[in-house]
Design a protein around this motif. Structure first.
Motif, mmCIF file in Angstrom:
data_model
loop_
_atom_site.group_PDB
_atom_site.id
_atom_site.type_symbol
_atom_site.label_atom_id
_atom_site.label_comp_id
_atom_site.label_asym_id
_atom_site.label_seq_id
_atom_site.Cartn_x
_atom_site.Cartn_y
_atom_site.Cartn_z
ATOM 1 N N THR A 189 -2.336 -17.287 6.579
ATOM 2 C CA THR A 189 -1.571 -17.562 5.554
ATOM 3 C C THR A 189 -0.841 -16.106 5.385
ATOM 4 O O THR A 189 -1.029 -14.927 5.502
ATOM 5 N N ALA A 190 0.664 -16.534 4.732
ATOM 6 C CA ALA A 190 0.855 -15.024 4.250
ATOM 7 C C ALA A 190 1.702 -14.439 2.766
ATOM 8 O O ALA A 190 2.125 -14.192 2.635
ATOM 9 N N VAL A 191 0.311 -15.427 2.003
ATOM 10 C CA VAL A 191 0.509 -15.406 0.923
ATOM 11 C C VAL A 191 -0.067 -13.771 0.657
ATOM 12 O O VAL A 191 0.383 -12.964 -0.409
ATOM 13 N N GLU A 192 -0.470 -13.221 0.520
ATOM 14 C CA GLU A 192 -1.303 -11.856 0.697
ATOM 15 C C GLU A 192 -0.617 -11.106 2.077
ATOM 16 O O GLU A 192 -1.148 -11.425 3.047
ATOM 17 N N ASP A 193 -0.790 -9.541 1.443
ATOM 18 C CA ASP A 193 0.222 -9.054 2.468
ATOM 19 C C ASP A 193 -1.287 -8.411 3.627
ATOM 20 O O ASP A 193 -1.107 -7.328 4.013
ATOM 21 N N VAL B 74 7.012 -2.969 5.101
ATOM 22 C CA VAL B 74 6.242 -2.436 3.657
ATOM 23 C C VAL B 74 6.289 -3.442 2.809
ATOM 24 O O VAL B 74 8.000 -3.643 2.696
ATOM 25 N N ARG B 75 5.822 -3.372 1.377
ATOM 26 C CA ARG B 75 6.269 -4.229 0.411
ATOM 27 C C ARG B 75 7.746 -3.369 -0.348
ATOM 28 O O ARG B 75 7.596 -1.851 -0.337
ATOM 29 N N GLY B 76 8.369 -4.086 -0.648
ATOM 30 C CA GLY B 76 9.636 -3.524 -1.032
ATOM 31 C C GLY B 76 9.449 -3.992 -2.535
ATOM 32 O O GLY B 76 8.465 -3.442 -3.203
ATOM 33 N N PRO B 77 10.986 -2.778 -2.876
ATOM 34 C CA PRO B 77 10.725 -2.276 -4.027
ATOM 35 C C PRO B 77 10.340 -3.057 -5.429
ATOM 36 O O PRO B 77 10.537 -2.983 -6.726
ATOM 37 N N ASN B 78 10.526 -4.712 -5.186
ATOM 38 C CA ASN B 78 10.541 -5.442 -6.110
ATOM 39 C C ASN B 78 9.779 -6.329 -5.867
ATOM 40 O O ASN B 78 9.404 -7.456 -5.745
ATOM 41 N N TYR B 79 8.256 -5.980 -4.806
ATOM 42 C CA TYR B 79 7.483 -7.266 -4.258
ATOM 43 C C TYR B 79 6.598 -7.566 -5.251
ATOM 44 O O TYR B 79 6.070 -8.684 -4.482
ATOM 45 N N PRO C 193 9.587 1.239 -3.703
ATOM 46 C CA PRO C 193 9.152 0.424 -1.887
ATOM 47 C C PRO C 193 7.427 1.421 -1.472
ATOM 48 O O PRO C 193 8.088 2.873 -1.868
ATOM 49 N N GLU C 194 6.917 0.935 -0.526
ATOM 50 C CA GLU C 194 5.771 1.788 -0.046
ATOM 51 C C GLU C 194 6.485 2.387 1.651
ATOM 52 O O GLU C 194 7.794 2.053 1.661
ATOM 53 N N ARG C 195 5.828 3.425 1.750
ATOM 54 C CA ARG C 195 6.698 3.715 2.947
ATOM 55 C C ARG C 195 5.111 4.206 4.255
ATOM 56 O O ARG C 195 4.403 4.372 3.697
ATOM 57 N N ILE C 196 5.298 4.751 5.553
ATOM 58 C CA ILE C 196 4.899 4.956 5.966
ATOM 59 C C ILE C 196 4.309 5.971 5.984
ATOM 60 O O ILE C 196 5.136 7.149 5.913
ATOM 61 N N SER D 129 7.688 -10.632 -3.887
ATOM 62 C CA SER D 129 6.514 -10.728 -2.336
ATOM 63 C C SER D 129 7.238 -10.431 -1.379
ATOM 64 O O SER D 129 7.287 -10.125 0.151
ATOM 65 N N VAL D 130 8.329 -9.382 -1.290
ATOM 66 C CA VAL D 130 10.051 -9.477 0.282
ATOM 67 C C VAL D 130 9.654 -7.736 0.103
ATOM 68 O O VAL D 130 9.482 -7.155 -0.366
ATOM 69 N N LYS D 131 9.028 -8.104 1.175
ATOM 70 C CA LYS D 131 9.268 -7.148 2.546
ATOM 71 C C LYS D 131 10.115 -6.037 3.096
ATOM 72 O O LYS D 131 11.207 -6.826 2.501
ATOM 73 N N GLU D 132 10.467 -4.930 3.646
ATOM 74 C CA GLU D 132 11.590 -3.763 3.896
ATOM 75 C C GLU D 132 10.539 -3.404 4.929
ATOM 76 O O GLU D 132 9.741 -3.084 4.133
ATOM 77 N N LEU D 133 11.607 -2.857 6.116
ATOM 78 C CA LEU D 133 11.493 -2.449 7.350
ATOM 79 C C LEU D 133 11.441 -0.735 6.659
ATOM 80 O O LEU D 133 11.923 -0.316 5.338
ATOM 81 N N SER D 134 10.542 -0.203 6.873
ATOM 82 C CA SER D 134 9.570 1.135 6.411
ATOM 83 C C SER D 134 11.053 1.958 7.207
ATOM 84 O O SER D 134 11.458 2.517 7.839
ATOM 85 N N SER D 135 10.877 3.259 6.302
ATOM 86 C CA SER D 135 11.711 4.470 6.419
ATOM 87 C C SER D 135 10.545 5.488 7.682
ATOM 88 O O SER D 135 9.531 5.028 7.258
#
Length: 306
Positions: free
Chosen positions: A24-28, A99-104, A285-288, A108-114
Motif C-alpha cells: 500500500t501507499a499509506v506509509e512512505d 521525498v516528503r514535501g513541505p506539507n507532507y 521538505p526532505e532532500r536527498i 501526504s504529498v511528496k515532491e521531487l528532491s533537490s
C-alpha cells in the motif's frame, strides 16, 4: 539433485507479483522487520538443470571487451569511466526521487528532491576483518585517509555496510558552497550530526536502494520504499569533531542479506539514496542527503574476501 519445473518458477514469480501488488501507499517508509522470502529463498537455494538458465544468463550483460582482463581491485573502487565497466561506482541520478514535501504531515504529498546535499568522494569495498570492528579505529583510519591522502578539509560523512565477508564504505563531504545550510533539510542535517543521540540518529537515517538493472527476482525482493535502516539492521554511530560515521550490520536481518546479495553478487546495477526523515513541519521538505550508483560490484573480486 532438486529439479524445479518451469511451472514451479512461474508459480514463485506469480507469488512475488501478488505480494508486490498488495503493498500500500499509506506509509512512505518501509517499517517491516521481516517479510516473506519464499521467492528469494527459492532463487538462492535452487540447483540449476537443463530446464533453467544460470543466474548470469537471466539477463543479457554487455561488458567491455577487456573487462575480463581487469585485475581484482583491492580497496577503493574506480569511478566509472566507460560503458560496460563493472565493479565500479559513479554518481546516481536523483532527479526523479520523491521525498516528503513541505506539507507532507497534512497531505501526504511528496515532491521531487533537490540535488544531493553531499558530494560522493569515494567508495571502498574491502575484505571484512571478521570480528566486530572497532568503530573508533575504523573512523580514525577513514578520516586520516581523507585528510592526509586526499587533502580533504570539509566535514565528512562515512556510511559503512558490513556485508558478510566484505565491507562497503561510502565517503561523502559537504559541497564547498552549500546552498542548503539555512533550509529545513540543512538544519536537520546539522542537528543529526551535532546534537542528536545515536538512537535519534537511527530513527532518522533512511536508505532507498533501487535496482536499475538486474534479474527480476532480485529487483522484486528489494523494498520499493525508503527504509529506516536501523529498524532492520543494527546500526552504530561514531562522532568526531569534523566527521560522523554510520555503520550498518547486514549479516543477520532479511533486508541485510538481500542487500549483501544485490551489492556483492556482481549481477546488478544499483542506486543507493540516503535521506534523513523529516518528522515535524520545520524539518520539511526532505532532500536527498547522498547518492551513489554501483555497477555489478562483485565480492569475489575483493582481494582477501574469500
Amino acid at each position: 539433485m532438486v529439479i524445479h519445473s518451469p511451472c514451479a518458477e512461474l508459480w514463485m514469480n506469480c507469488k512475488a507479483c501478488l505480494r508486490l501488488s498488495r503493498r500500500t501507499a499509506v506509509e512512505d517508509t518501509d517499517g517491516s522487520s521481516e517479510e516473506s522470502d519464499d521467492s528469494w529463498e527459492w532463487y538462492e537455494d535452487r540447483e540449476f538443470d537443463s530446464l533453467f538458465f544460470s543466474p548470469g544468463q537471466l539477463r543479457p550483460r554487455t561488458e567491455h571487451p577487456d573487462a575480463a582482463a581487469d585485475e581484482p581491485a583491492p580497496g577503493f573502487l574506480e569511478r566509472r569511466s566507460r560503458a560496460g565497466q563493472t565493479h565500479c561506482w559513479d554518481y546516481a541520478d536523483s532527479s526523479n526521487i520523491p521525498v516528503r514535501g513541505p506539507n507532507y504531515l497534512a497531505d501526504s504529498v511528496k515532491e521531487l528532491s533537490s540535488p544531493p546535499m553531499l558530494e560522493l568522494l569515494s567508495v571502498l569495498m574491502s575484505a571484512s576483518r571478521g570480528a566486530a570492528p572497532n568503530e573508533l579505529s575504523r573512523a580514525a583510519s577513514a578520516v586520516h585517509r581523507a585528510r592526509q591522502d586526499d587533502g580533504e578539509t570539509r566535514f565528512l560523512l562515512f556510511l559503512n555496510f558490513e556485508l558478510g565477508n566484505v565491507q562497503l564504505s561510502f565517503a561523502f563531504a559537504a559541497f564547498e558552497e552549500a546552498n542548503w545550510t539555512d533550509t529545513p533539510a540543512g538544519r536537520l542535517f546539522e542537528s543529526f550530526c551535532n546534537r542528536m543521540s545515536d538512537a535519534e540518529r537511527g530513527a532518522r537515517l533512511k536508505l532507498l536502494p533501487k535496482v536499475l538493472d538486474g534479474p527480476w527476482v532480485i529487483s522484486a525482493s528489494v523494498p520499493s520504499k525508503p527504509t529506516i535502516i536501523s529498524r532492520q539492521c543494527p546500526t552504530t554511530f561514531c562522532k568526531g569533531l569534523d566527521y560522523l560515521q554510520a555503520s550498518v550490520d547486514c549479516s543477520s536481518s532479511s533486508l541485510g542479506k538481500k542487500l549483501s546479495k544485490v551489492v556483492g553478487g556482481g549481477q546488478c546495477e544499483l542506486a543507493l539514496f540516503v535521506v534523513l526523515e523529516g518528522q515535524v513541519e520545520d524539518e520539511l521538505p526532505e532532500r536527498i542527503l547522498g547518492a551513489a550508483s554501483l555497477f555489478h560490484t562483485d565480492a569475489s573480486r575483493v582481494v582477501g574476501a574469500g
